[in-house]
Design a protein around this motif. Structure first.
Motif, PDB file in Angstrom:
ATOM      1  N   GLU A  89       0.801  -1.308  -0.079  1.00  0.00           N
ATOM      2  CA  GLU A  89      -0.061  -0.160  -0.114  1.00  0.00           C
ATOM      3  C   GLU A  89       0.956   1.326  -0.048  1.00  0.00           C
ATOM      4  O   GLU A  89       2.036   1.230   0.587  1.00  0.00           O
ATOM      5  N   ALA A  90       0.441   2.389  -0.861  1.00  0.00           N
ATOM      6  CA  ALA A  90       1.224   3.469  -0.835  1.00  0.00           C
ATOM      7  C   ALA A  90       1.287   4.342   0.473  1.00  0.00           C
ATOM      8  O   ALA A  90       2.470   4.808   0.813  1.00  0.00           O
ATOM      9  N   MET A  91       0.035   4.332   1.389  1.00  0.00           N
ATOM     10  CA  MET A  91      -0.087   4.909   2.599  1.00  0.00           C
ATOM     11  C   MET A  91      -1.130   4.212   3.235  1.00  0.00           C
ATOM     12  O   MET A  91      -1.964   3.527   2.723  1.00  0.00           O
ATOM     13  N   SER A  92      -1.136   4.591   4.651  1.00  0.00           N
ATOM     14  CA  SER A  92      -2.164   3.893   5.383  1.00  0.00           C
ATOM     15  C   SER A  92      -3.467   4.585   5.222  1.00  0.00           C
ATOM     16  O   SER A  92      -3.619   5.724   4.619  1.00  0.00           O
ATOM     17  N   GLU A  93      -4.259   3.702   5.611  1.00  0.00           N
ATOM     18  CA  GLU A  93      -5.755   4.343   5.452  1.00  0.00           C
ATOM     19  C   GLU A  93      -5.913   5.730   6.263  1.00  0.00           C
ATOM     20  O   GLU A  93      -6.823   6.540   5.834  1.00  0.00           O
ATOM     21  N   LEU A  94      -5.619   5.515   7.416  1.00  0.00           N
ATOM     22  CA  LEU A  94      -5.652   6.728   8.280  1.00  0.00           C
ATOM     23  C   LEU A  94      -4.759   7.920   7.453  1.00  0.00           C
ATOM     24  O   LEU A  94      -5.316   9.103   7.875  1.00  0.00           O
ATOM     25  N   LEU A 119      -4.302   8.655   4.673  1.00  0.00           N
ATOM     26  CA  LEU A 119      -5.110   8.888   3.225  1.00  0.00           C
ATOM     27  C   LEU A 119      -6.297   9.667   3.870  1.00  0.00           C
ATOM     28  O   LEU A 119      -6.721  10.597   3.416  1.00  0.00           O
ATOM     29  N   VAL A 120      -7.131   9.371   4.971  1.00  0.00           N
ATOM     30  CA  VAL A 120      -8.153  10.009   5.532  1.00  0.00           C
ATOM     31  C   VAL A 120      -7.735  11.348   5.960  1.00  0.00           C
ATOM     32  O   VAL A 120      -8.432  12.413   5.813  1.00  0.00           O
ATOM     33  N   GLN A 175      -7.221  13.789   3.156  1.00  0.00           N
ATOM     34  CA  GLN A 175      -8.593  14.136   2.467  1.00  0.00           C
ATOM     35  C   GLN A 175      -9.017  15.410   3.461  1.00  0.00           C
ATOM     36  O   GLN A 175      -9.553  15.957   3.047  1.00  0.00           O
ATOM     37  N   ALA A 176      -9.064  15.239   4.846  1.00  0.00           N
ATOM     38  CA  ALA A 176      -9.483  16.155   5.737  1.00  0.00           C
ATOM     39  C   ALA A 176      -8.863  17.387   5.468  1.00  0.00           C
ATOM     40  O   ALA A 176      -9.454  18.425   5.760  1.00  0.00           O
ATOM     41  N   ILE A 177      -7.506  17.566   5.299  1.00  0.00           N
ATOM     42  CA  ILE A 177      -6.790  18.593   5.235  1.00  0.00           C
ATOM     43  C   ILE A 177      -7.250  19.143   3.960  1.00  0.00           C
ATOM     44  O   ILE A 177      -7.099  20.629   3.812  1.00  0.00           O
ATOM     45  N   ALA A 178      -7.319  18.312   2.742  1.00  0.00           N
ATOM     46  CA  ALA A 178      -7.692  18.872   1.521  1.00  0.00           C
ATOM     47  C   ALA A 178      -9.067  19.721   1.399  1.00  0.00           C
ATOM     48  O   ALA A 178      -9.242  20.635   0.842  1.00  0.00           O
ATOM     49  N   ALA A 179      -9.922  18.960   2.303  1.00  0.00           N
ATOM     50  CA  ALA A 179     -11.536  19.517   2.670  1.00  0.00           C
ATOM     51  C   ALA A 179     -11.666  20.921   3.389  1.00  0.00           C
ATOM     52  O   ALA A 179     -12.054  21.591   3.122  1.00  0.00           O
ATOM     53  N   ASN A 183     -11.998  20.897  12.743  1.00  0.00           N
ATOM     54  CA  ASN A 183     -13.007  20.145  12.285  1.00  0.00           C
ATOM     55  C   ASN A 183     -13.311  18.865  12.800  1.00  0.00           C
ATOM     56  O   ASN A 183     -14.425  18.543  13.197  1.00  0.00           O
ATOM     57  N   VAL A 184     -12.304  18.070  12.923  1.00  0.00           N
ATOM     58  CA  VAL A 184     -12.306  16.520  13.611  1.00  0.00           C
ATOM     59  C   VAL A 184     -12.691  16.762  14.965  1.00  0.00           C
ATOM     60  O   VAL A 184     -13.564  16.045  15.476  1.00  0.00           O
TER      61      VAL A 184
END
Length: 69
Positions: free
Chosen positions: A11-16, A18-19, A22-26, A37-38
């Protein structure tokens, strides 16, 4: 402080991770806004859990939540 989680083999990166990205991008790339936000979402979930604990007996939940002291 916890170290960065490594991804499982293949895997390129862990699921956490990646999430988290995505949160930073959002949040428009702002890590502080993403963290806030979290934390807001977590506080709301904790509030809902506290309400459910008050409404549901320990016996009904079969000990899923700890009994109130």
């Amino acid at each position: 402080m916890q170290q960065r989680q490594t991804a499982p083999a293949g895997e390129a990166m862990s699921e956490l991770e990646l999430v988290a990205q995505q949160a930073i991008a959002a949040a428009g790339g702002d890590a502080l806004v993403a963290l806030l936000n979290v934390l807001i979402i977590n506080a709301e979930l904790e509030r809902e859990l506290a309400l459910s604990r008050a409404a549901v007996s320990n016996g009904f939940s079969r000990g899923w939540h700890k009994a109130r002291h």
